[in-house]
Scaffold this motif. Sequence first.
Motif, PDB file in Angstrom:
ATOM      1  N   VAL A  66     -26.929  16.271 -30.181  1.00 56.34           N
ATOM      2  CA  VAL A  66     -26.277  16.631 -29.891  1.00 56.34           C
ATOM      3  C   VAL A  66     -24.967  16.396 -31.694  1.00 56.34           C
ATOM      4  CG1 VAL A  66     -23.747  15.480 -28.701  1.00 56.34           C
ATOM      5  CG2 VAL A  66     -26.177  15.715 -27.345  1.00 56.34           C
ATOM      6  N   ALA A  67     -25.797  14.890 -32.148  1.00 55.72           N
ATOM      7  CA  ALA A  67     -25.093  14.506 -32.641  1.00 55.72           C
ATOM      8  C   ALA A  67     -25.130  15.809 -34.800  1.00 55.72           C
ATOM      9  CB  ALA A  67     -26.127  12.978 -34.296  1.00 55.72           C
ATOM     10  N   VAL A  68     -25.748  16.614 -34.299  1.00 53.38           N
ATOM     11  CA  VAL A  68     -26.113  17.734 -35.483  1.00 53.38           C
ATOM     12  C   VAL A  68     -25.332  18.924 -34.878  1.00 53.38           C
ATOM     13  CG1 VAL A  68     -28.215  19.387 -36.282  1.00 53.38           C
ATOM     14  CG2 VAL A  68     -28.407  17.282 -36.210  1.00 53.38           C
ATOM     15  N   LEU A  69     -25.092  19.429 -34.029  1.00 55.69           N
ATOM     16  CA  LEU A  69     -24.235  19.608 -33.180  1.00 55.69           C
ATOM     17  C   LEU A  69     -22.742  20.279 -33.365  1.00 55.69           C
ATOM     18  CD1 LEU A  69     -26.200  21.027 -30.133  1.00 55.69           C
ATOM     19  CD2 LEU A  69     -25.832  22.842 -31.590  1.00 55.69           C
ATOM     20  N   TYR A  70     -22.223  18.219 -32.734  1.00 55.77           N
ATOM     21  CA  TYR A  70     -21.482  17.991 -32.922  1.00 55.77           C
ATOM     22  C   TYR A  70     -20.517  17.626 -34.281  1.00 55.77           C
ATOM     23  CZ  TYR A  70     -16.651  14.637 -31.874  1.00 55.77           C
ATOM     24  OH  TYR A  70     -15.766  14.339 -31.399  1.00 55.77           O
ATOM     25  N   LYS A  73     -14.550  20.012 -39.336  1.00 52.72           N
ATOM     26  CA  LYS A  73     -14.677  20.458 -40.798  1.00 52.72           C
ATOM     27  C   LYS A  73     -15.235  19.593 -42.751  1.00 52.72           C
ATOM     28  CE  LYS A  73     -10.822  22.080 -44.102  1.00 52.72           C
ATOM     29  NZ  LYS A  73     -10.042  22.748 -43.806  1.00 52.72           N
ATOM     30  N   GLU A  74     -14.792  18.418 -42.571  1.00 57.44           N
ATOM     31  CA  GLU A  74     -15.323  17.062 -43.339  1.00 57.44           C
ATOM     32  C   GLU A  74     -16.602  16.770 -43.179  1.00 57.44           C
ATOM     33  OE1 GLU A  74     -12.421  14.878 -40.364  1.00 57.44           O
ATOM     34  OE2 GLU A  74     -12.025  17.440 -40.761  1.00 57.44           O
ATOM     35  N   ARG A  75     -17.230  16.803 -42.015  1.00 54.03           N
ATOM     36  CA  ARG A  75     -18.282  16.587 -42.364  1.00 54.03           C
ATOM     37  C   ARG A  75     -19.519  17.202 -41.926  1.00 54.03           C
ATOM     38  NH1 ARG A  75     -18.633  11.706 -36.917  1.00 54.03           N
ATOM     39  NH2 ARG A  75     -16.813  11.314 -37.706  1.00 54.03           N
TER      40      ARG A  75
END
Length: 169
Positions: free
Chosen positions: A151-155, A160-162
């Motif tokens: 979830v952390a990778v997808l979200y 934009k800035e991450r």
Amino acid sequence: MTHYFSKMRGGAALPPQPALRLVAIAWLGGFLAIAAVGLLTDASNMPLVLGSFGATCVMVFGFPDLPFSQPRNVIGGHFLSTLTGLAFLSVFGPHWWSMALALATAIALMLVTRTVHPPAGSNPVIVMLAVPGWQFLLTPTLLGAVIVVAVAVLYNNLIKERSYPKYWL
């Protein structure tokens, strides 16, 4: 002795308050990750929720750039800490001193393997209090940690800035 106590006063300024946008991003990320783990728990009838995952969400959504928040640390830290707790539980039983030894050993192992994830430090304590079987290493620990990281990778990469993760291994 006075110098010792004077070190306890602190003195540094509070960190700056994050922008409301970052607060909202972290809020939604934490919601989505725990919702995913909870929903998959209900759908699969497998335990995938671990109390320390709440603190993991603080790390991966509130501070995704930190080394402690990277997948290697999240998954490896949770795995090693739970494994350590289960090993000490199996050998010594659920005593205050075996809990302390398990926690201290988990800290050392995470440091040596460069998989430090502070929320995972609670896993040996959770193991000693819950007294689960060895399946606890797979569910909820490993599968749940993988779901939170997914979830952390997808979200995080929708923002934009991450760019998450900074590294895998």
